[in-house]
Write a protein that holds these residues in place. Sequence first.
Motif, short mmCIF file in Angstrom:
data_model
loop_
_atom_site.label_atom_id
_atom_site.label_comp_id
_atom_site.label_asym_id
_atom_site.label_seq_id
_atom_site.Cartn_x
_atom_site.Cartn_y
_atom_site.Cartn_z
N ASP A 32 -4.76 0.07 3.05
CA ASP A 32 -4.61 0.63 1.71
C ASP A 32 -3.34 1.48 1.64
OD1 ASP A 32 -4.91 1.69 -0.78
OD2 ASP A 32 -6.58 3.01 -0.28
N PRO A 33 -2.40 1.18 0.72
CA PRO A 33 -1.16 1.96 0.64
C PRO A 33 -1.40 3.44 0.39
CG PRO A 33 -0.99 -0.06 -0.65
CD PRO A 33 -2.42 0.07 -0.22
N THR A 34 -2.44 3.76 -0.39
CA THR A 34 -2.74 5.17 -0.65
C THR A 34 -3.15 5.88 0.63
OG1 THR A 34 -3.49 4.63 -2.89
CG2 THR A 34 -4.18 6.75 -1.98
N ARG A 35 -3.92 5.20 1.46
CA ARG A 35 -4.32 5.79 2.74
C ARG A 35 -3.09 6.03 3.62
NH1 ARG A 35 -8.67 6.38 6.05
NH2 ARG A 35 -8.33 6.08 8.27
N VAL A 36 -2.16 5.08 3.64
CA VAL A 36 -0.94 5.25 4.43
C VAL A 36 -0.15 6.45 3.94
CG1 VAL A 36 1.27 4.20 5.06
CG2 VAL A 36 -0.80 2.81 5.03
N GLN A 37 -0.05 6.59 2.61
CA GLN A 37 0.69 7.70 2.04
C GLN A 37 0.06 9.04 2.42
OE1 GLN A 37 0.86 7.64 -2.24
NE2 GLN A 37 2.45 9.20 -2.36
N LEU A 38 -1.27 9.12 2.35
CA LEU A 38 -1.95 10.36 2.72
C LEU A 38 -1.78 10.67 4.20
CD1 LEU A 38 -5.27 9.98 0.67
CD2 LEU A 38 -3.33 11.49 0.18
#
Length: 585
Positions: free
Chosen positions: A332-338
């Motif tokens: 998940d890109p959001t997980r990577v960003q976090l």
Amino acid sequence: MDIAKDSGGPSLSIAGLLEFEEIRAAEPAVIAGDARLDRAIRWVHIADSEYVERFLEGGELVLTTATAFRHRPEAVTEFLDQLERAAAAGTIIELVDEGSAFDEAAGMIVREAASARDLPVVVLPHRVKFVKITEFAHRRLLAQQISQLEHAREIHETYTQLSLYRAGAQTIVDRTAELLGTPVILEDVAHRVLAHAGRGSATLAQKWAGLVTGASTEPGVEAAADWRQTPVGMRARRWGRLVVPRPAESRAALEQVIERAGEALTLTRMADRDEQDLLLQAQSGLIREISDSDGLDDRAALERARSLGFSPAPGTQFLPVVVRLDRDTDTDPTRVQLQERGLTQEVVAAAARVGSACLVTSLQSGVFGFVLAAAGSRTGSGGRRSRRSGGTEMSGRQGTSGGSDAEQLLAGLLNEVEEYAASWVVGVGRGSASLCGAVAGLDSASQVAEVAATLDVRERSFYRSSDVRLRGLLSLFADDSRMRAFAEGELGPLLGDGAGRSPSAAESSSDANRRSPADESLLDFLELHLAHGGNISAMARAGYLSRPALYARMTKLQNRLGVSLDDAESRTALHVALLWWRMHG
């Protein structure tokens, strides 16, 4: 501060009301529910009918003379039933006849109807003025409510002030323990103690892991399931909880205090992160300006960096570093960003702990770089501990001479953040005495990190260009059509008919499906042969093959390739082609 006292003292109970002079003079007799006399009274209500349920909301003490129904057993039973259904606190019944004498007949009926009930039932054999009872009770209840409001206002002002003055987590926990008069623990989501306060809290912090799981016990500490607690952090991103493991005198006041404390901790963390995010954005802007500008000299760049909190000492060596988070194609890109944001903050905090400073920039999703400042003298670097995907630690290069102080400092910094719940790889560029030179080295560090991310086994905490060697060179030719042609020319017989091709418009899907696939088993065998330099014994052990089977595969491989694996140039060409194909094919 005593929270019970500041909440208006103990709640008014039936037992406390029976001590009131007017009631005590009437010689009250408890005929039922004597074990529940400590029930708190929410309000006092006067009734003259057995049908009282619709007037109650729960917690009321009902006063009655029962004149209209005291001689009817079914009516008295209905009256008490309705009180129980309405969750009343209890009832006081004055049983006095017109001559002011005790009504014996009514007393027997009430006693029979109240028998075996948990509801507190009190009979008064002498006349009493109900107005004095209600006046006393309501005065006490109103005073208690006003005191609770004052206490709530004081709690609100206390934590508002702590939030406005940006108090740290430890200060907030200290104040909370002071208000409650009991130990308070702040833990993260992994049950690690972040702060504690209150008498005996140090002992609880030492045993915390066992107390949470139930493996340990401590006198006066409730079971973990009964702890009073409040989550800390925004709803979608909880980062901890505030726990009161020992009971406090007032449950209501306790809930109020820890709820406000949790809000203060959340606001403080949000403010810190907002400020840090703004600082990191400004640092990223400076690094981009240094990279894109030809007119910014090193002195001007250092002055700008100092205004952003990056204040290296004279003679500092600057080391360009790039961190690349591991991720799958379906992550998940959001997980990577976090994860990137969290790890960036951990690195900045770790740099401060090891006595250094870093200038940070985000490069792309899941990748960030920083320039690490350290004294520029040279010493030998000892062995390092490294982190690899999955959190496994391996021994790094041992006894490597010539490592700079900056690299040793980086190794210490990475050890500080190795428990972070993610896996990553670190690339390092050439150190420089110039900040602008180090910023320029971030490109090289990024290439090293990209190549190191493809390694099957990672044995170092960070990688330099000399560590990735040929892979580093080949990464520069990732999209080079000439390199693809070379690899396909060397490995073509093993790659199948469709190597490097896409179906043409005139070619049907069935034709494309009839192409022969790549021979992965022979590609793997070629990789085994090259990895062990053609050593038959080593290949047999590593590949779990018998010698006859090994020789048969070697013959098949050479026939397919049309070259001899004994030829040094052929082995070199095949090795380069296979490395590039594994990385970019």
